[in-house]
Enzyme design. Structure first.
Site, mmCIF file in Angstrom:
data_model
loop_
_atom_site.group_PDB
_atom_site.id
_atom_site.type_symbol
_atom_site.label_atom_id
_atom_site.label_comp_id
_atom_site.label_asym_id
_atom_site.label_seq_id
_atom_site.Cartn_x
_atom_site.Cartn_y
_atom_site.Cartn_z
ATOM 1 N N ARG A 29 0.917 -1.148 0.234
ATOM 2 C CA ARG A 29 0.140 -0.235 0.336
ATOM 3 C C ARG A 29 1.083 0.956 -0.422
ATOM 4 O O ARG A 29 0.602 2.042 -0.799
ATOM 5 C CB ARG A 29 -1.212 -0.411 1.279
ATOM 6 C CG ARG A 29 -1.771 -1.584 1.223
ATOM 7 C CD ARG A 29 -2.879 -0.923 2.442
ATOM 8 N NE ARG A 29 -3.522 -1.778 1.950
ATOM 9 C CZ ARG A 29 -5.150 -2.079 2.485
ATOM 10 N NH1 ARG A 29 -4.997 -1.402 4.147
ATOM 11 N NH2 ARG A 29 -5.958 -2.889 3.073
ATOM 12 N N ASP A 91 -4.258 3.649 4.600
ATOM 13 C CA ASP A 91 -3.340 3.487 3.850
ATOM 14 C C ASP A 91 -3.360 3.058 2.222
ATOM 15 O O ASP A 91 -3.525 3.060 2.093
ATOM 16 C CB ASP A 91 -2.173 3.064 4.312
ATOM 17 C CG ASP A 91 -2.701 1.424 4.613
ATOM 18 O OD1 ASP A 91 -3.402 1.160 4.987
ATOM 19 O OD2 ASP A 91 -1.873 0.769 4.928
ATOM 20 N N ASP A 92 -5.261 2.894 2.346
ATOM 21 C CA ASP A 92 -5.817 2.948 1.182
ATOM 22 C C ASP A 92 -6.278 3.694 0.568
ATOM 23 O O ASP A 92 -7.787 3.270 0.045
ATOM 24 C CB ASP A 92 -6.621 1.256 0.706
ATOM 25 C CG ASP A 92 -7.620 1.023 2.427
ATOM 26 O OD1 ASP A 92 -7.404 2.196 2.963
ATOM 27 O OD2 ASP A 92 -8.236 0.370 2.541
ATOM 28 N N ASP A 176 -11.480 4.889 14.734
ATOM 29 C CA ASP A 176 -12.668 6.318 14.693
ATOM 30 C C ASP A 176 -13.816 6.817 14.833
ATOM 31 O O ASP A 176 -14.605 7.787 15.125
ATOM 32 C CB ASP A 176 -13.182 5.631 13.095
ATOM 33 C CG ASP A 176 -13.490 4.664 12.544
ATOM 34 O OD1 ASP A 176 -13.529 3.148 13.659
ATOM 35 O OD2 ASP A 176 -13.900 4.378 11.404
ATOM 36 N N HIS A 200 -14.111 2.048 1.110
ATOM 37 C CA HIS A 200 -14.441 0.691 0.361
ATOM 38 C C HIS A 200 -16.048 -0.163 0.619
ATOM 39 O O HIS A 200 -15.859 -0.957 0.398
ATOM 40 C CB HIS A 200 -13.113 -0.310 -0.165
ATOM 41 C CG HIS A 200 -12.342 -0.685 1.590
ATOM 42 N ND1 HIS A 200 -12.982 -1.120 2.540
ATOM 43 C CD2 HIS A 200 -11.170 -0.683 1.779
ATOM 44 C CE1 HIS A 200 -12.471 -1.497 3.170
ATOM 45 N NE2 HIS A 200 -11.110 -1.031 2.743
#
Ligand code: UDP
Ligand code: MN
Length: 265
Positions: A29, A91-92, A176, A200
């Site tokens: 990534r 990191d995506d 989060d 995603h």
């Protein structure tokens, strides 16, 4: 004078961007991020650094404990002191920096602003009862979120020097959600919902191709669907660029040396 910047107009040096990552993703990534959006960030070498691309090596780190764990780092201290915005990405994520600047420019960093995509269509309940009814919204970490300087300062009793971990452990929710809990439930500052951040968890193929470069963050994949990527054509095939990040990058910055260039006659 050249090099000086307007007191009010926002530039990338005003934004702290933390990227959450872990060792196992460094090759798969981070390599991609280091070739694409993160290279656009201004160099901090030899200058007073105000903007950072920060690679976190910890398992469950967030922007807050990282900033404070790294207080020895002069650069980070400087940003903590002067940055107007603190953004957290996975990191995506691909961060479309011009859109990020435009979006943040429309808010005041001195006010309490918590900006992100709600991950559910309803608020969640904290196990630990707090003020009001105990329910709160949170921005999904997988789509990225941003916090104004004004708000970040108010968060420090719960989010600094190990307090973040304590808070997270108390409510037994992921990082989060913990950020949402501190901001919405404890500080009673509402999440500003934005549809410009993408994880995603949503169907990325459904994003209109014409609007992709106006979004703020993109992502790819997911545990069930490796083909869950934004639908954008151009420089690279799906085989050459399975995440579509390189294709997006070449649309934004066509002069990048590794982007295919039209043959010049
Ligand atoms: N991550 C981490 N430690 C881990 C697993 C994941 O810090 O042990 C980070 C990862 O680098 C990414 C974020 O957590 O920034 C989300 O991970 P991933 O995309 O694998 O999972 P999902 O998005 O499905 O929650
Ligand atoms: Mn992810």
């Amino acid at each position: 004078s050249p090099g000086s910047r307007s007191k009010d107009s926002l530039d990338l040096r005003d934004i702290f961007i933390a990227v959450k990552t872990t060792r196992k993703y460094h090759k798969s990534r981070l390599q991609l991020l280091s070739q694409t959006w993160s290279i656009i960030l201004p160099s901090t070498r030899g200058k007073t650094p105000n903007t950072f691309f920060l690679i976190l090596l910890t398992m469950d780190a967030t922007i807050f404990n990282i900033i404070l764990n790294r207080l020895g780092n002069e650069a980070v201290v400087s940003c903590v002191l002067f940055c107007r915005w603190f953004c957290h990405m996975d990191d995506d994520n691909y961060v479309i920096l011009p859109s990020l600047l435009e979006l943040l420019s429309s808010y005041s960093h001195t006010q309490d602003v918590y900006l992100g995509r709600p991950s559910l269509d309803h608020p969640i309940e904290a196990a630990e009862r707090v003020k009001s009814d105990g329910s709160f919204w949170f921005a999904t970490g997988g789509a990225g979120f941003c916090i104004s300087r004004g708000l970040a300062l108010k968060m420090s009793p719960w989010a600094s020097l190990g307090n973040f971990i304590t808070t997270a452990e108390k409510i037994r929710l992921p990082d989060d959600c913990t950020v949402g809990y501190i901001i919405e439930a404890l500080l009673e500052v509402p999440l500003t919902h934005t549809g410009l951040f993408h994880s995603h968890l949503e169907n990325l193929q459904r994003l209109p191709t014409d609007n992709i470069l106006q979004q703020v963050t993109l992502s790819y994949g997911g545990f069930e669907n490796r083909r869950n990527v934004v639908s954008v054509g151009g420089a690279f095939s799906l085989a050459e660029d399975p995440t579509r990040f390189k294709t997006v990058h070449c649309l934004l910055y066509p002069d990048t040396e590794w982007c295919p260039h039209k043959t010049r006659h």
